[in-house]
Design an enzyme around this catalytic site. Sequence first.
Site, PDB file in Angstrom:
ATOM      1  N   PRO A  23       0.805  -1.226   0.000  1.00 49.23           N
ATOM      2  CA  PRO A  23       0.000   0.000   0.000  1.00 49.23           C
ATOM      3  C   PRO A  23       0.838   1.277   0.000  1.00 49.23           C
ATOM      4  O   PRO A  23       0.357   2.334  -0.409  1.00 49.23           O
ATOM      5  CB  PRO A  23      -0.808  -0.106   1.306  1.00 49.23           C
ATOM      6  CG  PRO A  23      -0.858  -1.569   1.609  1.00 49.23           C
ATOM      7  CD  PRO A  23       0.448  -2.120   1.134  1.00 49.23           C
ATOM      8  N   ASP A  52      -5.978   2.487 -26.246  1.00 51.37           N
ATOM      9  CA  ASP A  52      -6.702   2.216 -25.007  1.00 51.37           C
ATOM     10  C   ASP A  52      -6.893   3.481 -24.176  1.00 51.37           C
ATOM     11  O   ASP A  52      -6.148   4.456 -24.304  1.00 51.37           O
ATOM     12  CB  ASP A  52      -5.936   1.204 -24.150  1.00 51.37           C
ATOM     13  CG  ASP A  52      -6.113  -0.218 -24.642  1.00 51.37           C
ATOM     14  OD1 ASP A  52      -7.063  -0.463 -25.401  1.00 51.37           O
ATOM     15  OD2 ASP A  52      -5.299  -1.072 -24.260  1.00 51.37           O
TER      16      ASP A  52
END
Length: 248
Positions: A90, A169
């Site tokens: 994290p 994309d």
Amino acid sequence: MKIDVLSLFPGMFDGVLNESIIGKAQERDLLDIQVTDFRPYSDDVKHHTVDDYPYGGGEGMLLKPQPLFAAMADLDQKRPGPKRVILLDPAGTPFTQSVAQDLSKSDHLVFICGHYEGYDERIRELVTDEISLGDYVLTGGELGAMVIIDTTVRLLPGVLGNDQSAANDSFATGLLEYPQYTRPADFEGRKVPDVLISGNHQKIDQWRLKQAIKRTYLRRPDLLDKMKLTREQQDLLWEIQDELKGID
């Protein structure tokens, strides 16, 4: 590209790595992925313990350094050469399309998937990159590794049927992707925009660029704030803003 994954739950990867685009890339020898359970590398011969309580107290258990150091040493012997070793954490760099593009230039990636409360800090000595999927907590690093592998692999030359697909994309250019349509041209009164069936490719390209800017402006304006817009893009953005003011 070679990819190695060190995980306590290698079975989680079976479907993801052996199906669809990633599976086909391996069949065509564009990709070599190996997933290794690092529990057998524990020096606890009887129980194969890989975690322990943190010094100083606290909740949860931490991954011990020894099994991962041993697993990495064995990997270096079996598959020598430079590696980018990625820790799913994290506290890492937020994962973005540009990070995936950077990783796709590497010859060999190694993912360390943690579990429990966290890692012994010394494990970071093995690592070249720390990456986070976002501001939330997963049970382990396996799902994060799958996402990063999928995003990165599709950028490798030859993996997609058309390499230009990845270039168009969402996020590849900094913008969200423009709306797309297929047959029929008229579905229950819902018609494809005339420009897309006009055959005028210059006008189609301009329409697509404008729609990509409009979608990004309406849904993710933060992305525009990070971009250095071209003169054409800026003019289209102003045009879109004027049109939206007229609607209000």
